[in-house]
Design a protein around this motif. Structure first.
Motif, PDB file in Angstrom:
ATOM      1  N   SER A  91       0.821  -1.204   0.000  1.00 20.56           N
ATOM      2  CA  SER A  91       0.000   0.000   0.000  1.00 20.56           C
ATOM      3  C   SER A  91       0.859   1.259   0.000  1.00 20.56           C
ATOM      4  O   SER A  91       0.588   2.215  -0.742  1.00 20.56           O
ATOM      5  CB  SER A  91      -0.934  -0.015   1.215  1.00 20.56           C
ATOM      6  OG  SER A  91      -1.679   1.173   1.291  1.00 20.56           O
ATOM      7  N   VAL A  92       1.908   1.264   0.822  1.00 23.96           N
ATOM      8  CA  VAL A  92       2.792   2.436   0.880  1.00 23.96           C
ATOM      9  C   VAL A  92       3.511   2.633  -0.453  1.00 23.96           C
ATOM     10  O   VAL A  92       3.587   3.756  -0.985  1.00 23.96           O
ATOM     11  CB  VAL A  92       3.818   2.282   2.031  1.00 23.96           C
ATOM     12  CG1 VAL A  92       4.860   3.392   1.967  1.00 23.96           C
ATOM     13  CG2 VAL A  92       3.120   2.285   3.378  1.00 23.96           C
ATOM     14  N   VAL A  93       4.043   1.540  -1.009  1.00 19.94           N
ATOM     15  CA  VAL A  93       4.759   1.640  -2.281  1.00 19.94           C
ATOM     16  C   VAL A  93       3.830   2.139  -3.390  1.00 19.94           C
ATOM     17  O   VAL A  93       4.201   3.017  -4.191  1.00 19.94           O
ATOM     18  CB  VAL A  93       5.379   0.275  -2.656  1.00 19.94           C
ATOM     19  CG1 VAL A  93       5.940   0.317  -4.074  1.00 19.94           C
ATOM     20  CG2 VAL A  93       6.489  -0.092  -1.669  1.00 19.94           C
ATOM     21  N   ASN A  94       2.611   1.602  -3.428  1.00 17.74           N
ATOM     22  CA  ASN A  94       1.657   2.036  -4.450  1.00 17.74           C
ATOM     23  C   ASN A  94       1.246   3.487  -4.253  1.00 17.74           C
ATOM     24  O   ASN A  94       1.059   4.234  -5.229  1.00 17.74           O
ATOM     25  CB  ASN A  94       0.425   1.136  -4.423  1.00 17.74           C
ATOM     26  CG  ASN A  94       0.717  -0.257  -4.952  1.00 17.74           C
ATOM     27  OD1 ASN A  94       1.624  -0.435  -5.761  1.00 17.74           O
ATOM     28  ND2 ASN A  94      -0.035  -1.245  -4.481  1.00 17.74           N
ATOM     29  N   THR A  95       1.104   3.901  -2.987  1.00 19.56           N
ATOM     30  CA  THR A  95       0.744   5.287  -2.697  1.00 19.56           C
ATOM     31  C   THR A  95       1.833   6.247  -3.179  1.00 19.56           C
ATOM     32  O   THR A  95       1.542   7.372  -3.611  1.00 19.56           O
ATOM     33  CB  THR A  95       0.503   5.470  -1.180  1.00 19.56           C
ATOM     34  OG1 THR A  95      -0.546   4.588  -0.769  1.00 19.56           O
ATOM     35  CG2 THR A  95       0.124   6.903  -0.857  1.00 19.56           C
ATOM     36  N   LEU A  96       3.092   5.786  -3.121  1.00 19.99           N
ATOM     37  CA  LEU A  96       4.218   6.637  -3.510  1.00 19.99           C
ATOM     38  C   LEU A  96       4.496   6.624  -5.012  1.00 19.99           C
ATOM     39  O   LEU A  96       5.343   7.386  -5.489  1.00 19.99           O
ATOM     40  CB  LEU A  96       5.483   6.184  -2.764  1.00 19.99           C
ATOM     41  CG  LEU A  96       5.602   6.616  -1.300  1.00 19.99           C
ATOM     42  CD1 LEU A  96       6.772   5.906  -0.631  1.00 19.99           C
ATOM     43  CD2 LEU A  96       5.796   8.131  -1.192  1.00 19.99           C
ATOM     44  N   LYS A  97       3.802   5.804  -5.758  1.00 19.20           N
ATOM     45  CA  LYS A  97       4.101   5.691  -7.190  1.00 19.20           C
ATOM     46  C   LYS A  97       4.037   7.018  -7.938  1.00 19.20           C
ATOM     47  O   LYS A  97       4.873   7.278  -8.819  1.00 19.20           O
ATOM     48  CB  LYS A  97       3.166   4.669  -7.833  1.00 19.20           C
ATOM     49  CG  LYS A  97       3.649   3.237  -7.681  1.00 19.20           C
ATOM     50  CD  LYS A  97       2.788   2.254  -8.452  1.00 19.20           C
ATOM     51  CE  LYS A  97       3.366   0.840  -8.336  1.00 19.20           C
ATOM     52  NZ  LYS A  97       2.522  -0.153  -9.047  1.00 19.20           N
TER      53      LYS A  97
END
Length: 528
Positions: A337-343
């Motif tokens: 979720s964090v990685v996708n939010t930072l995309k």
């Protein structure tokens, strides 16, 4: 003359509690027929007291407490350590009390510890006094190293100390005292305090040496103790009091006491820890269970997408062996979720240290949430090797309220783990001891992919940090020049991380931030 050695555990600022301990010991000394009872340096105030020593109200409280102590000294003499305010400033003094009167103060002259510089001023140094008909030299703290050419009439050197534990320092201390007693031809009586005081642990280990420099009385290490020394009795000397086989045992005792007192003296009772299945968290969890009780320790196992199954099982087995409460909370969903939010910000870039650090910081968020919700205080599981190299994540695995092992090298963590297994019923699974170290923050990651073996790293770090050797000296000793340069560069580059560490229990003779304090902004260090 009968001399009582009262080796006690004091708390900084708890004047009432410290005085109660002192008065109880005076009562015991009187019951056992002692003529003189000795207490450690700054026994009344506790130490290190830092800026409390600049507060007039605190110093007055200590001196008022001395009057209360003196009122109990009928038919007995006492030497008590406390800070006092003089015209020259605040000094660390030994108060000589006899027949309910404070007869004199002997103030320490040699202020050499960094924890005292700027808070204490030097006094007049050691003095002679006749106590119960016996001529004595009274010495405070580090002044003992300056004692020489004593008056021939002196029979006994009395030294009150607040000497912290550090690896190898007990042997050094014993040798120094032995040479002094032999050189001066005087018996030497030493009283140290014991117990943890934030990041310092005092080992106690008070004792008596005869005029031949032979150790004839030795109090316990890392425990309160009370013994009577009779100057008219011929004691059988001890054999060599310390040897290399004691090293890890003493480290274990120091770490347990330092951790226990950090919690007890701050009013904490419960500790939380993140268990990874690695050696560092295994050692810290074992120390916490021993120091605080297994019922007061709680662990979170937080596997990420890159955690191996055996690490989770190793961590689970450890928790079950220790009998501590634990929960398994996978972080894969949070991580994604964090990685996708930072995309939108960092999308399209290759996997690197960014994604690695996200995992450790997620774990810290969860651990801190447990601390906030349940009052389980978070323990840090770092070691000195990784702290030195910056092999850690700022605001991730550097977080915590206290680090009991951050001053131990990685190889010492393995030594400590093996000692714990020998002495405590094998709580640490063998697989944790034998598998290759890994942060498990990317697929099939091993520390050896990026670093030399820890045996090599630690040998170089010890020479650089504890011994203060230059890189050229280390290379001349047989180490690879490229490895030495890399390690030095990593040390200098990561000072910013060490500035933001939690309190680290000081178990070496050269701890980061204290005996080794480098300027954060520093061009010279990068060049030399």
């Amino acid at each position: 003359m009968k001399i009582a050695l009262a080796q006690l555990n004091y708390t900084v600022g708890d004047v009432d509690g410290n005085v109660s301990k002192i008065i109880d010991a005076i009562g015991r000394a009187k019951k056992e027929g002692a003529d003189l009872v000795l207490f450690a340096e700054q026994a009344v105030s506790g130490t290190p007291a830092f800026d409390l020593l600049r507060k007039t109200t605190f110093l007055e409280l200590c001196e008022d407490a001395l009057v209360e102590i003196a009122s109990c000294c009928d038919n007995i003499a006492a030497i008590i350590g406390l800070p006092i305010l003089t015209d020259e400033g605040t000094v660390s003094a030994a108060a000589l009390v006899q027949n309910r009167k404070v007869l004199r103060f002997v103030s320490k002259r040699n202020i050499s510890a960094r924890r005292e510089m700027g808070f204490l001023d030097g006094g007049s140094g050691y003095q002679y006094a006749t106590i119960k008909g016996r001529k004595c030299a009274i010495v405070v703290g580090d002044d003992l190293r300056k004692v020489h050419d004593l008056n021939p009439s002196v029979e006994t050197i009395i030294s009150i100390n607040a000497r912290k534990y550090g690896k190898g320092l007990l042997t050094y201390r014993y040798e120094t005292m032995r040479k002094l007693a032999f050189r001066e031809g005087k018996e030497l009586v030493i009283v140290n305090q014991v117990g943890g005081s934030t990041d310092i642990v005092y080992d106690g280990t008070s004792g008596v040496l005869n005029k031949r420099g032979e150790l004839v009385m030795l109090l316990k290490s890392f425990e309160e103790d009370f013994q009577i020394y009779d100057t008219e009795v011929e004691y059988t000397p001890y054999d060599e009091p310390y040897n290399s086989t004691d090293r890890t045992r003493l480290i274990y005792q120091a770490a347990c006491l330092g951790l226990k007192d950090f919690f007890r003296k701050n009013g904490y009772t419960k500790a939380s820890i993140g268990l990874s299945g690695g050696i560092d968290s295994a050692v810290v969890a074992s120390l916490a269970a021993a120091a605080l009780g297994k019922e007061n320790v709680r662990a979170l196992l937080m596997p990420s997408p890159f955690s191996s199954d055996h690490s989770v099982e190793d961590a689970r087995e450890l928790a079950q062996n220790l009998g501590i409460e634990y929960n398994v909370i996978p972080i894969s969903e949070i991580y994604n979720s964090v990685v996708n939010t930072l995309k939108p910000v960092i999308g399209g870039t290759d996997f690197d240290i960014t994604e690695e650090n996200i995992q450790t910081r997620i774990r810290t968020v969860l651990l801190m949430a447990v601390q906030n919700k349940t009052d389980y205080v978070l323990l840090n599981s770092s070691n000195k090797s990784e702290n030195a190299l910056g092999w850690c994540t700022l605001y991730g695995d550097t977080a915590g309220a206290f680090s009991p092992t951050g001053d131990l090298y990685k190889t010492e963590m393995y030594d400590l783990a093996r000692y714990i297994n020998r002495e405590c019923g094998n709580p640490i699974p063998e697989n944790i001891l034998t598998k290759e170290p890994s942060s498990e923050l990317r697929p099939d990651q091993k520390d050896s992919d990026f670093l030399p073996p820890y045996e090599v790293i630690d040998a170089i770090l010890y020479r650089m940090i504890e011994k203060g050797e230059h890189r050229e000296e280390i290379v001349n000793a047989g180490f690879d020049s490229e490895v030495v340069e890399t390690i030095h560069s990593l040390i200098m580059r990561n000072e910013k991380k060490r500035y933001q560490f939690p309190p680290v229990l000081r178990l070496s003779s050269c701890a980061f931030g204290h005996e080794r304090l480098m300027p954060l902004t520093n061009k010279y260090g990068n060049l030399n």
